[in-house]
Design an enzyme around this catalytic site. Structure first.
Site, PDB file in Angstrom:
ATOM      1  CG  ASP A 258      -2.248   0.724   0.958  1.00  0.00           C
ATOM      2  OD1 ASP A 258      -2.183   1.812   0.351  1.00  0.00           O
ATOM      3  OD2 ASP A 258      -3.317   0.260   1.378  1.00  0.00           O
TER       4      ASP A 258
ATOM      5  CG  HIS B   4      -1.715   1.312  -3.243  1.00  0.00           C
ATOM      6  ND1 HIS B   4      -2.850   0.922  -2.570  1.00  0.00           N
ATOM      7  CD2 HIS B   4      -1.334   0.231  -3.979  1.00  0.00           C
ATOM      8  CE1 HIS B   4      -3.144  -0.330  -2.886  1.00  0.00           C
ATOM      9  NE2 HIS B   4      -2.236  -0.764  -3.733  1.00  0.00           N
TER      10      HIS B   4
END
Length: 527
Positions: free
Chosen positions: A264, A298
């Site tokens: 992430d 991300h």
């Protein structure tokens, strides 16, 4: 008692006593199993408690693999991992019971103990050249199983921990305090623990260690002060929500010289979610992030979306993002509230960015418009300079709200090669200076005001498209530009615009300066 057992008992007791007096305990000599097959939780936590009671000390782990459950850190304690040492956390969920107070995605609740956990302690250090392995795969698998079950069967108890969570928390109050965009998350009732979470602690240092396979967020101090994270390598595979370093509602944080590859966001600053966090009103502030490399995630450095307690006074410098989905990302949404301000980003290199190199987005989740109130998020006073990007999908995107624009942003000394250019929508008081974006559509301004552009240009003009597209905006001052030949026009005006001024620009290399679309009757001032 068998013959010979008493001297052995006395020897172990003497060894334990002498190790405590020396303030450094060799955990292998103390009796910790280093095969990775026998759990050492009780011994580790007892040693931590005894050392802390004696004024503090170091738990030293020589080469070997040490299996453990939740580690309860105390004041004046150092965990030191030698090269070749692995602290291997159990993947038996019961080893993180009973539930404790923790914060999950900005919401205080009771759930599984974090793998490293402390409350209201100080002077905590984790250091060395060894490895910390969170063994997250079983946690990730159960997370996915719960999501699929909710999708197929609705809300029900799929495992015993969901029932335990309902019993431990005021569930009705948690739903009341969080926005509708979080209802689906609360419905899961299964919340994985962060690898490291300390609550209301002071003077934390994490140095040199290699951290892998976190069940959830990796290094996540909450409501803490004076934090140093340096020389740490974090490697989590493609896995759900395994952020790297997430200080939340923390003060005086220094993150440096780290290498991060995660499932992430790499580094994220937060301050809690929605009404609960607004009531607590504990900001994340005085943050320095420098000399780090982010190779997968991300976002490279992210602020949000849980910023209800405010984020301010942040510097991000001398970092490399190579392969992250986004580079610098600020995100929030209606209903969250909180102010993000006093942010400065400088000397950044990006490559192979899958989405935006820079994005500031106040529409992160789909929330309906509402009147301005404490629930309205604010982004302001943000400054980015000295940024180089290649192989980028979109260079820059600024997305404000109709009722609350992103304001007071400067972008300077920027050079980005991207498929899509810079898009500014619902913003005001924006300065772009010395910005080159090599894209077929380099600049777009929508629904914005008080925009100044000085020496902006592209090295890849497209004959089918304008250099700059402006729609429903006012008070744009564009100066000192020297457009290359090739674009259809310098500026395309669309919708309703006013106060467009073009000054000290050289248009000798393009055929059309102003291209008016639709019913736009505005006439820019050209000097």
């Amino acid at each position: 008692m068998k013959r010979g057992s008493l001297p052995l008992f006395i020897l172990i007791s003497f060894l334990f006593s002498s190790q405590l007096n020396a303030k450094t305990v060799n955990m292998k000599l103390l009796g910790a199993d280093d095969s990775g097959n026998v759990i050492n939780t009780e011994l580790i936590n007892r040693t931590i408690a005894d050392l802390s009671d004696e004024g503090g000390g170091t738990l030293y782990f020589p080469a070997g693999t040490y299996l453990t459950g939740a580690v309860k850190l105390k004041s004046n304690i150092t965990i030191e991992l030698e090269s070749g040492a692995t602290l291997l956390f159990s993947d038996n969920f019961d080893d993180y019971l009973p539930f404790v107070e923790m914060r999950y995605e900005g919401v205080l609740m009771k759930s599984f103990s974090p793998l490293f956990y402390a409350v209201e302690e100080e002077n905590i250090t984790i250091k060395g050249r060894g490895t910390i392995d969170g063994q997250g795969k079983k946690w990730w698998d159960e997370f996915y199983r719960v999501i699929v079950d909710i999708r197929n069967n609705g809300v029900r108890d799929l495992n015993k921990y969901q029932f335990m969570w309902k019993s431990a928390n005021n569930v009705e109050e948690l739903y009341r305090l969080t926005n509708s965009d979080y209802t689906g998350t609360l419905d899961r009732r299964f919340f994985r623990p962060p690898l490291f979470q300390t609550l209301r602690c002071k003077n934390i240092r994490i140095e040199g260690v290699h951290v892998i396979n976190s069940p959830f967020w990796t290094l996540n101090p909450e409501f803490c002060e004076n934090i140093t994270i340096t020389g740490v390598t974090i490697n989590n595979p493609d896995s759900p929500n395994t952020d790297g370093i997430n200080p939340s509602s923390c003060k005086n944080v220094h993150i440096s010289d780290c290498h991060i590859t995660v499932g992430d966001d790499c580094i994220t600053l937060k301050s809690g979610r929605d009404e609960q966090a607004r009531n607590l009103a504990v900001p994340c502030e005085n943050i320095t992030i420098t000399n780090c490399t982010m190779l997968s995630g991300h976002g490279g450095v992210v602020i949000g979306s849980e910023v209800s307690g405010d984020v301010r006074k942040v510097t991000i410098s001398n970092c490399v993002f190579d392969g992250t989905d986004r580079g610098i990302r600020l995100k929030s949404t209606r209903g969250r509230g909180g102010i993000v301000e006093e942010i400065r980003v400088s000397n950044i290199v990006m490559k192979n960015i899958q989405k935006e190199a820079v994005i500031m987005n106040l529409k992160y989740s789909n929330m309906d418009p509402e009147p301005v109130s404490e629930r309205t998020p604010v982004f302001r006073n943000i400054h980015i300079s000295g940024l180089t990007g290649t192989d980028v999908n979109r260079a820059i995107e600024i997305v404000g709200l109709e009722e609350m624009t992103v304001s007071d942003v400067s972008l300077s000394n920027i050079n980005i090669q991207s498929k899509e250019g810079a898009r500014i929508d619902y913003a005001k008081n924006i300065l772009m200076r010395d910005v080159r974006i090599d894209s077929s559509s380099p600049f777009e301004v929508l629904n914005s005001e008080n925009i100044t552009m000085h020496n902006v240009w592209t090295g890849t003009p497209d004959v089918e498209k304008p250099f700059m597209h402006v729609k429903n905006s006012k008070d744009l001052f564009i100066q000192g530009c020297f457009p290359m030949p090739g674009n259809r026009s310098f500026i395309q005006l669309d919708g309703k615009n006013e106060g467009i001024v073009l000054k000290n620009n050289y248009f000798g290399r393009i055929d059309t300066v102003v291209d008016v679309e639709g019913n736009d009757k505005s006439k820019p001032i050209i000097e």
